[in-house]
Design an enzyme around this catalytic site. Structure first.
Site, PDB file in Angstrom:
ATOM      1  N   HIS A   1     -36.854   8.669  -6.747  1.00 52.57           N
ATOM      2  CA  HIS A   1     -37.290   9.884  -6.038  1.00 52.57           C
ATOM      3  C   HIS A   1     -38.199  10.674  -6.982  1.00 52.57           C
ATOM      4  O   HIS A   1     -38.434  10.256  -8.119  1.00 52.57           O
ATOM      5  CB  HIS A   1     -36.076  10.716  -5.627  1.00 52.57           C
ATOM      6  CG  HIS A   1     -35.239  11.151  -6.790  1.00 52.57           C
ATOM      7  ND1 HIS A   1     -34.327  10.317  -7.399  1.00 52.57           N
ATOM      8  CD2 HIS A   1     -35.218  12.309  -7.481  1.00 52.57           C
ATOM      9  CE1 HIS A   1     -33.764  10.963  -8.409  1.00 52.57           C
ATOM     10  NE2 HIS A   1     -34.291  12.171  -8.486  1.00 52.57           N
TER      11      HIS A   1
ATOM     12  N   LYS B   1     -36.150   5.484 -11.522  1.00 52.35           N
ATOM     13  CA  LYS B   1     -35.907   6.646 -10.654  1.00 52.35           C
ATOM     14  C   LYS B   1     -36.605   6.408  -9.319  1.00 52.35           C
ATOM     15  O   LYS B   1     -37.781   6.042  -9.292  1.00 52.35           O
ATOM     16  CB  LYS B   1     -36.503   7.865 -11.366  1.00 52.35           C
ATOM     17  CG  LYS B   1     -36.182   9.186 -10.752  1.00 52.35           C
ATOM     18  CD  LYS B   1     -36.636  10.302 -11.685  1.00 52.35           C
ATOM     19  CE  LYS B   1     -36.602  11.630 -10.987  1.00 52.35           C
ATOM     20  NZ  LYS B   1     -37.031  12.713 -11.857  1.00 52.35           N
TER      21      LYS B   1
END
Ligand SMILES: O=P(O)(O)OC[C@H]1O[C@H](OP(=O)(O)OP(=O)(O)O)[C@H](O)[C@@H]1O
Length: 227
Positions: free
Chosen positions: A115, A113
């Site tokens: 963010h 991921k």
């Protein structure tokens, strides 16, 4: 003939009821014709997942009390994506509900991921922790080796692996099994399983399922781990 535990029998019968465990003739990725097949992805209803998680928790507790090769205490249970995630989550809950053992739950994302909190580790931190990895099955062992690497990269100490089913069969070298190879990384007796191929044979014998038992014995004679 060794005695099966109730949780093992329960899991075999529940798995058979949804064809997650089947006896017959199946061609494996290795090219071997196996007399049985296990697909943990089909363990997907409340009663069956309850049986599975109880069996995982009981196997872990029994493994910690194993007279010969106990697994040590641990802080975090790690379930590799994807199937390892729900299985580990349910097992952490059962460890607490049934055995009053409270450990952390951690798992990974297959895609990092980029963010928010970022990264690919979720849940309890494994840094500086003793970690037990839980997964459905190992075939070549690629997924478990990657999980060991990932936990180590994040500063955790992997104390063992627990899986649902150990096929107990030799690899292409005809000598070692995947479980034994992983034990060569983690230490003797550090790979545990709810069920082993030989447990399935004990169950077939109890049920007097002679044809299936014969096929299993023949396969065991060819590919079973004899040491
Ligand atoms: O020992 P191996 O040869 O690596 O194969 C076994 C692993 O492969 C599958 O998971 P997979 O990585 O496909 O992910 P999934 O749980 O998303 O199906 C399976 O659930 C095991 O974890």
């Amino acid at each position: 003939m060794s005695e099966l535990k109730n949780y093992q029998i329960d899991l075999i019968e529940q798995a058979m009821s949804v064809e997650a465990l089947k006896f017959g003739s199946f061609t494996l990725k290795s090219g071997r014709i196996s007399p049985y097949f296990f697909n943990a992805g089909l363990l997907s209803t409340g009663n069956i997942l309850s049986a599975l998680a109880k069996a995982f928790a009981s196997t872990i507790v029994a493994a910690q009390a194993d007279a010969e090769n106990p697994i040590p205490e641990f802080d975090v249970l790690f379930g590799p994506a994807y199937k390892g995630i729900p299985f580990a989550a349910l097992t952490v809950m059962q460890l607490f509900d049934q055995h009053q053992i409270s450990v952390g739950l951690a798992y990974d994302r297959k895609e990092t991921k980029d963010h928010g909190e970022g990264g690919n580790m979720v849940g309890a931190s494994v840094t500086g922790k003793r970690v037990l990895i839980l997964d459905d099955v190992m075939t070549a062992g690629t997924a478990v080796r990657a999980a060991i690497e990932l936990v180590r990269k994040h500063g955790g100490q992997v104390i063992g692996v627990v899986q649902c089913l150990d096929r107990e069969e030799v690899g292409q070298d005809g000598v070692s099994s995947t479980a034994k190879e992983v034990e060569s990384i983690l230490g003797k007796g550090r790979v545990k399983a709810i069920l082993k191929m030989r447990d399935l044979m004990v169950w077939l014998e109890k049920k007097n399922m002679q044809d299936q038992l014969l096929q299993m014995r023949e396969y065991w004679d060819h590919y079973g781990l004899k040491q």
